[in-house]
Design a protein around this motif. Structure first.
Motif, short mmCIF file in Angstrom:
data_model
loop_
_atom_site.label_atom_id
_atom_site.label_comp_id
_atom_site.label_asym_id
_atom_site.label_seq_id
_atom_site.Cartn_x
_atom_site.Cartn_y
_atom_site.Cartn_z
N LEU A 8 -8.77 9.79 -0.31
CA LEU A 8 -9.48 11.04 -0.52
C LEU A 8 -10.37 11.34 0.68
N ASP A 9 -10.14 12.48 1.31
CA ASP A 9 -10.97 12.81 2.47
C ASP A 9 -12.33 13.34 2.03
N GLU A 10 -13.19 13.67 2.99
CA GLU A 10 -14.57 14.06 2.67
C GLU A 10 -14.63 15.30 1.79
N ASP A 11 -13.73 16.24 2.01
CA ASP A 11 -13.74 17.47 1.20
C ASP A 11 -13.33 17.20 -0.24
N VAL A 31 -12.92 8.12 1.96
CA VAL A 31 -13.30 7.94 3.36
C VAL A 31 -14.56 7.09 3.47
N ALA A 32 -15.48 7.24 2.52
CA ALA A 32 -16.71 6.43 2.54
C ALA A 32 -16.39 4.96 2.37
N GLU A 33 -15.51 4.63 1.45
CA GLU A 33 -15.13 3.23 1.23
C GLU A 33 -14.41 2.65 2.44
N ALA A 34 -13.70 3.50 3.16
CA ALA A 34 -12.96 3.05 4.34
C ALA A 34 -13.84 3.02 5.60
N GLY A 35 -15.08 3.48 5.47
CA GLY A 35 -15.97 3.52 6.64
C GLY A 35 -15.56 4.60 7.63
N MET A 36 -14.98 5.69 7.14
CA MET A 36 -14.44 6.74 8.01
C MET A 36 -15.17 8.08 7.89
N MET A 37 -16.38 8.07 7.36
CA MET A 37 -17.14 9.31 7.21
C MET A 37 -17.36 9.97 8.58
N SER A 38 -17.30 11.29 8.60
CA SER A 38 -17.57 12.12 9.78
C SER A 38 -16.60 11.90 10.92
N ARG A 39 -15.44 11.36 10.65
CA ARG A 39 -14.41 11.21 11.69
C ARG A 39 -13.55 12.48 11.71
N SER A 40 -12.86 12.69 12.81
CA SER A 40 -12.00 13.88 12.94
C SER A 40 -10.81 13.79 11.99
N ASP A 41 -10.20 14.93 11.72
CA ASP A 41 -9.02 14.95 10.87
C ASP A 41 -7.90 14.09 11.45
N GLU A 43 -8.26 11.45 13.35
CA GLU A 43 -8.62 10.05 13.12
C GLU A 43 -8.36 9.65 11.67
N GLN A 44 -8.63 10.57 10.74
CA GLN A 44 -8.37 10.29 9.32
C GLN A 44 -6.87 10.05 9.09
N LEU A 45 -6.04 10.91 9.68
CA LEU A 45 -4.59 10.74 9.51
C LEU A 45 -4.09 9.46 10.16
N GLN A 52 -1.18 2.89 5.41
CA GLN A 52 -0.11 3.35 4.50
C GLN A 52 -0.67 4.08 3.28
N ARG A 53 -1.48 5.10 3.55
CA ARG A 53 -2.09 5.91 2.49
C ARG A 53 -1.82 7.38 2.74
N VAL A 54 -1.57 8.11 1.67
CA VAL A 54 -1.36 9.56 1.72
C VAL A 54 -2.72 10.21 1.54
N ILE A 55 -3.07 11.07 2.48
CA ILE A 55 -4.39 11.70 2.41
C ILE A 55 -4.35 12.90 1.47
N TYR A 56 -5.43 13.06 0.71
CA TYR A 56 -5.61 14.21 -0.18
C TYR A 56 -6.82 14.98 0.31
#
Length: 127
Positions: A8-11, A31-41, A43-45, A52-56
């Protein structure tokens, strides 16, 4: 064939949605659990692909554009599910579960089949 694992992304992250999905045995992290807050889209992908995760996300325009750009460059992503903010938590959960469950039951798409694909949550409503 692997099951779809959500990211689950930040939105789209919501504690109520997260709890509802986990109560139904969906493998999901934020994203918070993954330590990826405030990263670019992008970077998230990239993180989602490596893990191996599908982003929502609700960020339809940016993620669809990024999907197209990555494919044009010959690059990959693990899959994207795009939803709408006007859906209630219950509606999001039902549609996500329908997408994940139906894809698994009729084996239309596994996690591997979601690679480089975009699914719109709006397509997974009640019939």
């Amino acid at each position: 064939m692997s099951l779809i694992r959500l990211y689950l992304d930040e939105d789209a992250r919501s504690n109520r949605l997260l709890q509802a999905l986990r109560a139904r045995n969906v493998d999901v992290i934020t994203v918070a659990e993954a330590g990826m807050m405030s990263r670019s889209d992008e970077e998230q992908l990239n993180w989602a692909l490596e893990n191996q995760r599908v982003i929502y996300s609700f960020n339809l325009g940016d993620f669809y554009r990024l999907h197209t750009t990555l494919l044009e460059r010959g690059e990959s992503h693990a899959g994207i599910i795009l939803g709408q903010q006007n859906y209630s938590i219950g509606e999001q959960m039902r549609r996500l579960l329908r997408l994940i469950t139906l894809l698994r039951l009729i084996t239309v798409k596994s996690a591997e089949d979601m690679r480089n694909q975009v699914e719109f949550l709006s397509a997974w409503g009640e019939e």
